[in-house]
Design a protein around this motif. Structure first.
Motif, PDB file in Angstrom:
ATOM      1  N   VAL A   1     -51.908   3.356   2.497  1.00  0.00           N
ATOM      2  CA  VAL A   1     -52.452   2.524   1.416  1.00  0.00           C
ATOM      3  C   VAL A   1     -53.395   1.524   2.068  1.00  0.00           C
ATOM      4  CG1 VAL A   1     -51.942   0.981  -0.501  1.00  0.00           C
ATOM      5  CG2 VAL A   1     -50.336   2.814   0.080  1.00  0.00           C
ATOM      6  N   LYS A   2     -54.655   1.572   1.710  1.00  0.00           N
ATOM      7  CA  LYS A   2     -55.684   0.810   2.418  1.00  0.00           C
ATOM      8  C   LYS A   2     -55.726  -0.660   1.998  1.00  0.00           C
ATOM      9  CE  LYS A   2     -57.636   4.054   4.967  1.00  0.00           C
ATOM     10  NZ  LYS A   2     -59.036   4.382   4.776  1.00  0.00           N
ATOM     11  N   ASN A   3     -55.970  -1.514   3.012  1.00  0.00           N
ATOM     12  CA  ASN A   3     -56.335  -2.921   2.864  1.00  0.00           C
ATOM     13  C   ASN A   3     -55.397  -3.717   1.947  1.00  0.00           C
ATOM     14  OD1 ASN A   3     -57.992  -5.116   3.505  1.00  0.00           O
ATOM     15  ND2 ASN A   3     -59.210  -4.852   1.640  1.00  0.00           N
ATOM     16  N   THR A   4     -54.121  -3.747   2.288  1.00  0.00           N
ATOM     17  CA  THR A   4     -53.156  -4.512   1.508  1.00  0.00           C
ATOM     18  C   THR A   4     -51.941  -4.854   2.359  1.00  0.00           C
ATOM     19  OG1 THR A   4     -51.750  -4.536  -0.460  1.00  0.00           O
ATOM     20  CG2 THR A   4     -52.067  -2.412   0.622  1.00  0.00           C
ATOM     21  N   LEU A   5     -51.336  -5.998   2.053  1.00  0.00           N
ATOM     22  CA  LEU A   5     -50.079  -6.374   2.696  1.00  0.00           C
ATOM     23  C   LEU A   5     -48.898  -6.157   1.757  1.00  0.00           C
ATOM     24  CD1 LEU A   5     -51.186  -9.704   4.452  1.00  0.00           C
ATOM     25  CD2 LEU A   5     -51.254  -7.363   5.329  1.00  0.00           C
ATOM     26  N   ASN A   6     -49.215  -5.692   0.545  1.00  0.00           N
ATOM     27  CA  ASN A   6     -48.190  -5.443  -0.471  1.00  0.00           C
ATOM     28  C   ASN A   6     -48.362  -4.043  -1.061  1.00  0.00           C
ATOM     29  OD1 ASN A   6     -47.120  -8.316  -0.540  1.00  0.00           O
ATOM     30  ND2 ASN A   6     -49.255  -8.660  -1.112  1.00  0.00           N
ATOM     31  N   PRO A   7     -48.232  -3.009  -0.245  1.00  0.00           N
ATOM     32  CA  PRO A   7     -48.496  -1.645  -0.713  1.00  0.00           C
ATOM     33  C   PRO A   7     -47.412  -1.111  -1.646  1.00  0.00           C
ATOM     34  CG  PRO A   7     -47.586  -1.576   1.483  1.00  0.00           C
ATOM     35  CD  PRO A   7     -47.793  -3.033   1.161  1.00  0.00           C
ATOM     36  N   VAL A   8     -47.825  -0.212  -2.519  1.00  0.00           N
ATOM     37  CA  VAL A   8     -46.892   0.582  -3.320  1.00  0.00           C
ATOM     38  C   VAL A   8     -47.208   2.041  -3.001  1.00  0.00           C
ATOM     39  CG1 VAL A   8     -46.070   1.202  -5.615  1.00  0.00           C
ATOM     40  CG2 VAL A   8     -46.799  -1.148  -5.150  1.00  0.00           C
ATOM     41  N   TRP A   9     -46.289   2.699  -2.302  1.00  0.00           N
ATOM     42  CA  TRP A   9     -46.526   4.087  -1.911  1.00  0.00           C
ATOM     43  C   TRP A   9     -46.156   5.026  -3.054  1.00  0.00           C
ATOM     44  CZ3 TRP A   9     -44.311   0.736   1.819  1.00  0.00           C
ATOM     45  CH2 TRP A   9     -45.125   0.497   2.928  1.00  0.00           C
ATOM     46  N   GLN A  10     -46.759   6.186  -3.050  1.00  0.00           N
ATOM     47  CA  GLN A  10     -46.466   7.183  -4.076  1.00  0.00           C
ATOM     48  C   GLN A  10     -45.042   7.705  -3.905  1.00  0.00           C
ATOM     49  OE1 GLN A  10     -49.380  10.300  -3.924  1.00  0.00           O
ATOM     50  NE2 GLN A  10     -51.121   8.903  -4.085  1.00  0.00           N
ATOM     51  N   ALA A  11     -44.438   8.077  -5.022  1.00  0.00           N
ATOM     52  CA  ALA A  11     -43.115   8.701  -4.970  1.00  0.00           C
ATOM     53  C   ALA A  11     -43.215  10.032  -4.228  1.00  0.00           C
ATOM     54  CB  ALA A  11     -42.577   8.909  -6.379  1.00  0.00           C
ATOM     55  N   PHE A  12     -42.159  10.396  -3.514  1.00  0.00           N
ATOM     56  CA  PHE A  12     -42.150  11.672  -2.799  1.00  0.00           C
ATOM     57  C   PHE A  12     -40.767  12.297  -2.910  1.00  0.00           C
ATOM     58  CE2 PHE A  12     -40.835   8.506   0.308  1.00  0.00           C
ATOM     59  CZ  PHE A  12     -39.778   9.103   0.969  1.00  0.00           C
ATOM     60  N   SER A  13     -40.717  13.604  -2.779  1.00  0.00           N
ATOM     61  CA  SER A  13     -39.455  14.348  -2.817  1.00  0.00           C
ATOM     62  C   SER A  13     -39.172  14.917  -1.435  1.00  0.00           C
ATOM     63  CB  SER A  13     -39.521  15.474  -3.848  1.00  0.00           C
ATOM     64  OG  SER A  13     -39.683  14.953  -5.148  1.00  0.00           O
TER      65      SER A  13
ATOM     66  N   THR B   1     -41.054  -7.167   4.000  1.00  0.00           N
ATOM     67  CA  THR B   1     -39.896  -6.444   3.460  1.00  0.00           C
ATOM     68  C   THR B   1     -40.354  -5.156   2.781  1.00  0.00           C
ATOM     69  OG1 THR B   1     -39.991  -7.639   1.347  1.00  0.00           O
ATOM     70  CG2 THR B   1     -38.580  -8.556   3.083  1.00  0.00           C
ATOM     71  N   VAL B   2     -39.455  -4.195   2.731  1.00  0.00           N
ATOM     72  CA  VAL B   2     -39.684  -2.932   2.018  1.00  0.00           C
ATOM     73  C   VAL B   2     -38.574  -2.761   0.993  1.00  0.00           C
ATOM     74  CG1 VAL B   2     -39.637  -0.406   2.202  1.00  0.00           C
ATOM     75  CG2 VAL B   2     -40.961  -1.749   3.831  1.00  0.00           C
ATOM     76  N   SER B   3     -38.941  -2.360  -0.216  1.00  0.00           N
ATOM     77  CA  SER B   3     -37.960  -2.190  -1.292  1.00  0.00           C
ATOM     78  C   SER B   3     -37.973  -0.760  -1.815  1.00  0.00           C
ATOM     79  CB  SER B   3     -38.269  -3.154  -2.449  1.00  0.00           C
ATOM     80  OG  SER B   3     -38.245  -4.488  -2.007  1.00  0.00           O
ATOM     81  N   ASP B   4     -36.788  -0.254  -2.089  1.00  0.00           N
ATOM     82  CA  ASP B   4     -36.624   1.040  -2.746  1.00  0.00           C
ATOM     83  C   ASP B   4     -36.717   0.790  -4.251  1.00  0.00           C
ATOM     84  OD1 ASP B   4     -35.878   3.485  -3.736  1.00  0.00           O
ATOM     85  OD2 ASP B   4     -33.926   3.559  -2.741  1.00  0.00           O
ATOM     86  N   ILE B   5     -37.796   1.248  -4.887  1.00  0.00           N
ATOM     87  CA  ILE B   5     -38.002   0.922  -6.299  1.00  0.00           C
ATOM     88  C   ILE B   5     -37.712   2.095  -7.236  1.00  0.00           C
ATOM     89  CG2 ILE B   5     -39.674  -0.905  -5.829  1.00  0.00           C
ATOM     90  CD1 ILE B   5     -41.911   1.052  -6.433  1.00  0.00           C
ATOM     91  N   PHE B   6     -37.424   3.261  -6.659  1.00  0.00           N
ATOM     92  CA  PHE B   6     -37.105   4.405  -7.515  1.00  0.00           C
ATOM     93  C   PHE B   6     -36.317   5.409  -6.707  1.00  0.00           C
ATOM     94  CE2 PHE B   6     -38.004   8.698  -9.070  1.00  0.00           C
ATOM     95  CZ  PHE B   6     -37.617   8.579 -10.387  1.00  0.00           C
ATOM     96  N   PHE B   7     -35.273   5.988  -7.327  1.00  0.00           N
ATOM     97  CA  PHE B   7     -34.491   7.026  -6.657  1.00  0.00           C
ATOM     98  C   PHE B   7     -33.956   7.995  -7.700  1.00  0.00           C
ATOM     99  CE2 PHE B   7     -30.885   9.125  -4.815  1.00  0.00           C
ATOM    100  CZ  PHE B   7     -31.262   9.335  -3.498  1.00  0.00           C
ATOM    101  N   LEU B   8     -34.149   9.296  -7.434  1.00  0.00           N
ATOM    102  CA  LEU B   8     -33.630  10.339  -8.319  1.00  0.00           C
ATOM    103  C   LEU B   8     -33.054  11.440  -7.461  1.00  0.00           C
ATOM    104  CD1 LEU B   8     -33.364  11.638 -11.154  1.00  0.00           C
ATOM    105  CD2 LEU B   8     -35.613  12.668 -10.778  1.00  0.00           C
ATOM    106  N   TRP B   9     -31.848  11.881  -7.801  1.00  0.00           N
ATOM    107  CA  TRP B   9     -31.166  12.924  -7.035  1.00  0.00           C
ATOM    108  C   TRP B   9     -31.035  14.165  -7.887  1.00  0.00           C
ATOM    109  CZ3 TRP B   9     -25.265  12.843  -5.641  1.00  0.00           C
ATOM    110  CH2 TRP B   9     -24.982  13.880  -4.765  1.00  0.00           C
TER     111      TRP B   9
END
Length: 418
Positions: free
Chosen positions: A57-69, A139-147
């Motif tokens: 994620v370019k040029n940010t200190l507060n990124p939101v990465w895409q969900a992945f499986s 810090t890094v946060s887990d914002i979504f989880f699906l099993w």
């Protein structure tokens, strides 16, 4: 005289998750940071293996990465409390990515999803040692989880048979086969990656087997009725006659077995290698040569034991082909290949290079020409077998048998006039 196929299948659940970060360290002089994360699975010997990389994620200190499986087994190999290490980097164009920090977690923690328990401090150990007032690098946060709750574990299946190569395809599919997002999805109109790889290589090797009958065994599953873990059970459920008819028979037995066994970890390669090696040990006069084909998603729990098994197998009339399926990091499989550095174990270097690894994704033809792409796959995975075969025979001073006498008709000759 081929000693026919062994096939291994693995299945497991898939987890989908998403992360964001807050107030990461600024690393770029003219901008902020271009952060990405690298996930590592811990191994039995205390080492770590890369199992996923996020996008940058370019040029940010507060990124939101895409969900992945990711397959659950790739993260923790079925051990929900096993350590998962995550490193955070600032991407640089020249590849010298700057280390921001790291944290550890576990699958059990991640499964809690968005909560106070899944906010992790990103720590740079060197900065922590040098600066007394250092707290963290963000810090890094887990914002979504699906099993995906489809299959509670894993299963490996092996398939032997008899005739100049012993063949073992080892398939390690991921996810629920009934869902199109799974690498193991059983599309009625198109083979999945595992079946394509099996057919592409298997249909060539099986031509060296005269009767096309292959005894099929499985390992890595809880077997009814008592649920004991077995690493050697008949894939078709018939202990007296475990033979399957051709590649189609192997796949049919595999599909049926999914309804009766419970998939279970860990993922160990060494038993498969040693299984084939036991047969090869008894046939060292040049009359038979064994080929083990492993089709895998790259997860391996017993790297040290597998290396030792390969070093021992290098003295025997056998070769190993590994086809990697999926988008995982295949660092461990490349290491087993031994093209750059000959594989070694306990100070012993393998007598011969007997392993060939290819990633299946490199053979997917984007134009849809599966026949052409599978032909390329079969060509490349089998490319080293002739030299490996000859190196064993020459090393043991084994010479080819004399050619049989030319056929001479004994009956009356039919003459035609043109």
């Amino acid at each position: 005289l081929m000693h026919g196929p062994y096939v291994c299948f693995s299945l497991q659940d898939v987890a989908t998750m998403q992360f964001c970060a807050n107030k990461l360290d600024k690393k770029d002089f003219f901008g902020k940071s271009d952060p990405f994360m690298v996930f590592y699975r811990s191994n039995e010997d205390g080492t770590f293996t890369i199992c996923h990389k996020t996008e940058v994620v370019k040029n940010t200190l507060n990124p939101v990465w895409q969900a992945f499986s990711i397959p659950v087994r790739a993260l923790c190999n079925g051990d929900y409390d096993r350590t998962i290490k995550v490193e955070v980097y600032d991407w640089d164009r020249d590849g010298s990515h700057d280390f921001i920090g790291e944290f550890t977690t576990s699958y059990r923690e991640l499964a809690r999803g968005q909560s106070q328990f899944n906010v992790y401090e990103v720590v740079n150990p060197k900065k922590k040692m040098k600066k007394k007032k250092y707290v963290n690098s963000g810090t890094v946060s887990d914002i979504f989880f699906l099993w995906n709750l489809s299959y509670p574990g894993r299963q490996d299946m092996i398939i032997p048979g008899w005739r100049v190569a012993q063949w073992q395809p080892s398939l390690s599919p991921s996810g629920n086969p009934s869902q199109s997002t799974s690498l193991h999805y059983m599309n009625p109109y198109q083979l999945n990656a595992y079946a394509m790889a099996l057919k592409a290589v298997g249909e060539i090797i099986q031509d060296y087997d005269s009767d096309k009958m292959f005894p099929a065994l499985g390992f890595g599953a809880k077997i009814p009725p008592d649920g004991h873990v077995s690493h050697e059970f008949p894939l078709n459920g018939n202990a007296d006659n475990p033979y399957c008819s051709g590649i189609e028979g192997i796949l049919e037995a595999y599909h049926k077995s999914l309804k009766t066994v419970q998939l279970y970890g860990p993922t160990n390669f060494a038993p498969v290698v040693n299984h084939v090696a036991r047969y090869a040990t008894t046939e060292q006069d040049g009359s038979q040569y064994f080929v083990l084909l492993i089709i895998t998603d790259g997860v391996i729990s017993d790297m040290a034991q597998t290396k030792e098994a390969i070093v021992n197998a290098a003295k025997l009339p056998m070769s190993i082909i590994i086809v990697g399926v999926g988008q995982a990091e295949f660092d461990a499989m490349v290491e087993l290949d031994g093209d750059d550095i000959r594989i070694s174990s306990r100070g012993k270097i393998a007598e011969r290079d007997i392993v060939q690894f290819v990633p299946f994704r490199d053979y997917i033809d984007r134009t849809g020409n599966h026949v052409l792409s599978m032909a390329r796959l079969a060509k490349d995975v089998l490319a080293e077998i002739p030299d490996q075969f000859i190196s064993y025979m020459k090393g043991r001073g084994i010479k080819p048998n004399p050619a049989p006498p030319a056929y001479t008709p004994t009956g009356p000759t039919l003459q035609t006039q043109i």
